[in-house]
Design a protein around this motif. Sequence first.
Motif, PDB file in Angstrom:
ATOM      1  N   HIS A 192      -3.875  -1.379  -5.828  1.00 29.10           N
ATOM      2  CA  HIS A 192      -5.345  -1.058  -5.307  1.00 29.10           C
ATOM      3  C   HIS A 192      -5.388  -1.774  -3.927  1.00 29.10           C
ATOM      4  O   HIS A 192      -6.289  -2.519  -3.789  1.00 29.10           O
ATOM      5  CB  HIS A 192      -6.279  -1.800  -6.309  1.00 29.10           C
ATOM      6  CG  HIS A 192      -5.828  -3.025  -6.646  1.00 29.10           C
ATOM      7  ND1 HIS A 192      -5.831  -4.396  -5.558  1.00 29.10           N
ATOM      8  CD2 HIS A 192      -5.347  -3.638  -7.646  1.00 29.10           C
ATOM      9  CE1 HIS A 192      -5.537  -5.318  -6.098  1.00 29.10           C
ATOM     10  NE2 HIS A 192      -5.114  -5.205  -7.466  1.00 29.10           N
ATOM     11  N   ALA A 193      -4.928  -1.008  -2.964  1.00 33.06           N
ATOM     12  CA  ALA A 193      -5.131  -1.533  -1.427  1.00 33.06           C
ATOM     13  C   ALA A 193      -6.620  -1.296  -1.110  1.00 33.06           C
ATOM     14  O   ALA A 193      -7.196  -0.400  -1.622  1.00 33.06           O
ATOM     15  CB  ALA A 193      -4.163  -0.684  -0.645  1.00 33.06           C
ATOM     16  N   ILE A 194      -7.080  -2.267  -0.477  1.00 34.02           N
ATOM     17  CA  ILE A 194      -8.667  -2.153  -0.175  1.00 34.02           C
ATOM     18  C   ILE A 194      -8.799  -2.691   1.419  1.00 34.02           C
ATOM     19  O   ILE A 194      -7.809  -3.030   1.914  1.00 34.02           O
ATOM     20  CB  ILE A 194      -9.408  -3.009  -0.914  1.00 34.02           C
ATOM     21  CG1 ILE A 194      -9.062  -4.445  -0.612  1.00 34.02           C
ATOM     22  CG2 ILE A 194      -9.492  -2.645  -2.364  1.00 34.02           C
ATOM     23  CD1 ILE A 194     -10.111  -5.482  -1.340  1.00 34.02           C
ATOM     24  N   ASP A 215      -1.693  -4.706  -3.609  1.00 36.70           N
ATOM     25  CA  ASP A 215      -1.727  -3.554  -2.977  1.00 36.70           C
ATOM     26  C   ASP A 215      -1.290  -2.035  -3.319  1.00 36.70           C
ATOM     27  O   ASP A 215      -1.610  -0.966  -3.122  1.00 36.70           O
ATOM     28  CB  ASP A 215      -1.435  -3.814  -1.534  1.00 36.70           C
ATOM     29  CG  ASP A 215      -2.463  -4.444  -0.824  1.00 36.70           C
ATOM     30  OD1 ASP A 215      -3.475  -4.901  -1.259  1.00 36.70           O
ATOM     31  OD2 ASP A 215      -2.138  -4.772   0.469  1.00 36.70           O
ATOM     32  N   GLN A 225     -11.065  -9.997   0.731  1.00 30.69           N
ATOM     33  CA  GLN A 225     -10.707 -10.100  -0.740  1.00 30.69           C
ATOM     34  C   GLN A 225      -9.268  -9.476  -0.996  1.00 30.69           C
ATOM     35  O   GLN A 225      -8.940  -9.440  -2.310  1.00 30.69           O
ATOM     36  CB  GLN A 225     -11.716  -9.361  -1.570  1.00 30.69           C
ATOM     37  CG  GLN A 225     -12.924 -10.601  -1.625  1.00 30.69           C
ATOM     38  CD  GLN A 225     -12.740 -11.585  -2.149  1.00 30.69           C
ATOM     39  OE1 GLN A 225     -12.154 -11.786  -3.344  1.00 30.69           O
ATOM     40  NE2 GLN A 225     -13.079 -12.831  -1.505  1.00 30.69           N
ATOM     41  N   GLY A 226      -8.557  -8.637  -0.316  1.00 28.62           N
ATOM     42  CA  GLY A 226      -7.286  -7.857  -0.465  1.00 28.62           C
ATOM     43  C   GLY A 226      -6.426  -8.959  -1.235  1.00 28.62           C
ATOM     44  O   GLY A 226      -5.898  -9.024  -2.365  1.00 28.62           O
ATOM     45  N   ALA A 242       0.832  -1.230   0.092  1.00 23.01           N
ATOM     46  CA  ALA A 242      -0.019   0.081   0.029  1.00 23.01           C
ATOM     47  C   ALA A 242       0.780   1.210   0.131  1.00 23.01           C
ATOM     48  O   ALA A 242       0.273   2.233  -0.430  1.00 23.01           O
ATOM     49  CB  ALA A 242      -0.893   0.107   1.056  1.00 23.01           C
ATOM     50  N   ALA A 255     -13.010  -2.573  -3.987  1.00 21.30           N
ATOM     51  CA  ALA A 255     -12.782  -1.553  -2.966  1.00 21.30           C
ATOM     52  C   ALA A 255     -14.091  -0.933  -2.335  1.00 21.30           C
ATOM     53  O   ALA A 255     -14.333  -0.812  -1.248  1.00 21.30           O
ATOM     54  CB  ALA A 255     -12.018  -0.402  -3.474  1.00 21.30           C
ATOM     55  N   ALA A 276     -16.029  -3.686  -0.175  1.00 22.82           N
ATOM     56  CA  ALA A 276     -15.080  -3.762   1.165  1.00 22.82           C
ATOM     57  C   ALA A 276     -15.632  -2.899   1.979  1.00 22.82           C
ATOM     58  O   ALA A 276     -15.939  -3.156   3.240  1.00 22.82           O
ATOM     59  CB  ALA A 276     -13.625  -3.875   0.891  1.00 22.82           C
ATOM     60  N   THR A 331      -7.751   2.849   1.915  1.00 21.23           N
ATOM     61  CA  THR A 331      -7.854   2.384   0.636  1.00 21.23           C
ATOM     62  C   THR A 331      -6.988   3.224  -0.438  1.00 21.23           C
ATOM     63  O   THR A 331      -7.078   4.334  -0.368  1.00 21.23           O
ATOM     64  CB  THR A 331      -9.343   2.573   0.113  1.00 21.23           C
ATOM     65  OG1 THR A 331     -10.347   1.624   1.064  1.00 21.23           O
ATOM     66  CG2 THR A 331      -9.712   2.169  -1.438  1.00 21.23           C
ATOM     67  N   PRO A 370     -10.223  -4.668   4.564  1.00 18.11           N
ATOM     68  CA  PRO A 370     -10.021  -6.025   4.708  1.00 18.11           C
ATOM     69  C   PRO A 370     -11.320  -6.864   4.872  1.00 18.11           C
ATOM     70  O   PRO A 370     -11.448  -8.059   5.089  1.00 18.11           O
ATOM     71  CB  PRO A 370      -9.139  -6.294   6.028  1.00 18.11           C
ATOM     72  CG  PRO A 370      -9.415  -5.185   6.848  1.00 18.11           C
ATOM     73  CD  PRO A 370      -9.467  -4.038   5.974  1.00 18.11           C
TER      74      PRO A 370
END
Length: 442
Positions: free
Chosen positions: A301-303, A298, A309-310, A163, A351, A354, A282, A305
């Motif tokens: 596209h860090a999302i 990540d 689905q990360g 991230a 994203a 989540a 995110t 948790p």
Amino acid sequence: MHKAQHIVIVGAGLVGSMLALYLVRRGYRVQVYERRADMRKAGYDHGRSINLALSNRGLAALHELGLEETIRATTVAMKGRMMHALDGTLSYLPYGTEGQYINSVSRSGLNLTLLDAAERAGVEFHFEHRCQRVNLEQTEAQFEHHGQLVMAQGDILLGTDGAFSAVRGAFQLTDRFNYSQTFIDHAYKELTIPADQGTFRMESHALHIWPRESYMLIALPNPGGDFTCTLFYPAEGPQSFAQLHTKEQVDAFFRKQFPDAHALMPALTDEFMKNPTSSLLTVRCFPWVRNHAALLGDAAHAILPFFGQGMNAGFEDCRVLNQLLDEHHDEWDAVLPVFQQLRKVDADAIAQLAYDNFIEMRDLVADPEFLLRKKIEAHLHKLFPDRWIPLYSMVTFHEHMRYSEALATGRKQQAIMDEVMRTKDLDTRWTALDFAGIVARL
């Protein structure tokens, strides 16, 4: 470009290790540079894992690499959510139909397996190399290693360094690069419920949730009989981590808000004081490709948790990239633009999903109307399994359905269910609904 090309990957976490394994098996020379020490020798950070929920998308990639059964042997099946009310009352919500479940897996254990498999296949790993600079024009990265500068240049440079990606930092210095990072108000802290002489002290095949409206505690089972717990709580404010300064305050808070969990956590206050409090964010950015450099996982596209689905999305990145290399005969100039166009819309979709699931888990899972909605949706799926698929199942169990398709279908279903939920005396009359008519609205 052909198979004899040299690929440099920055980041040896879950996605970087998997990506390296995919690519070395295609015949590339693959070098991976990682800022941390080799976790196989130095161990790994405790208190920062958020146990992972491995579902069908991630399993599909592991299956392609011949690692699915190896990993499955280290997981615990979670067949549904077990909600814990303040008074200790339990309620259970299955994740899918009979035989469908997600898998609780150790982040470190999974990473170790991928590292070993990639190294056996010929990947060259360079640990304790901190990325200092990236030249996107030359696909070149500069690293600091024990006070020395190390240069690495490849025909392709891939950033899988998380991230707070150093590779993405170079992208951010280029023209017309869109980037945002959004932190939620909540932070998290990892805790444990130990085993009782190797046996589970709660239902083992469930993800446990203590929803408390503005915050929650969750617990995932481990093969040894213990549970990895995570408290999601505001970082600041009158009810927040910032107000829990002493062991006495922590003990009183858990005793009041999570009494049944508190009784199972003998090391609670020591762990709370020792383990770090970490933020949740995110990351959205675009483009993911500059010249012959690209971002995955990540880094792109860090999302949050909360849909589990990360990791699965990152593994899906690797699988999709590998499929595109097949389709385009390893012509990277054709592959990379298609990859980012395909995956960007899906990354944005998961994203959003989540974040939505965070609200659901925190606020709704113990709500009677929410549970009734889920019961009706499950019945619709039972009657029309190919026409009405619950959103959670689309994301978690239908690995060939794109996240963006699941989001669009889920929104249609939500609008229909909003109307259904306004039916008078629904709690006593729901079995008499016109289920065929409901499905016909899709």
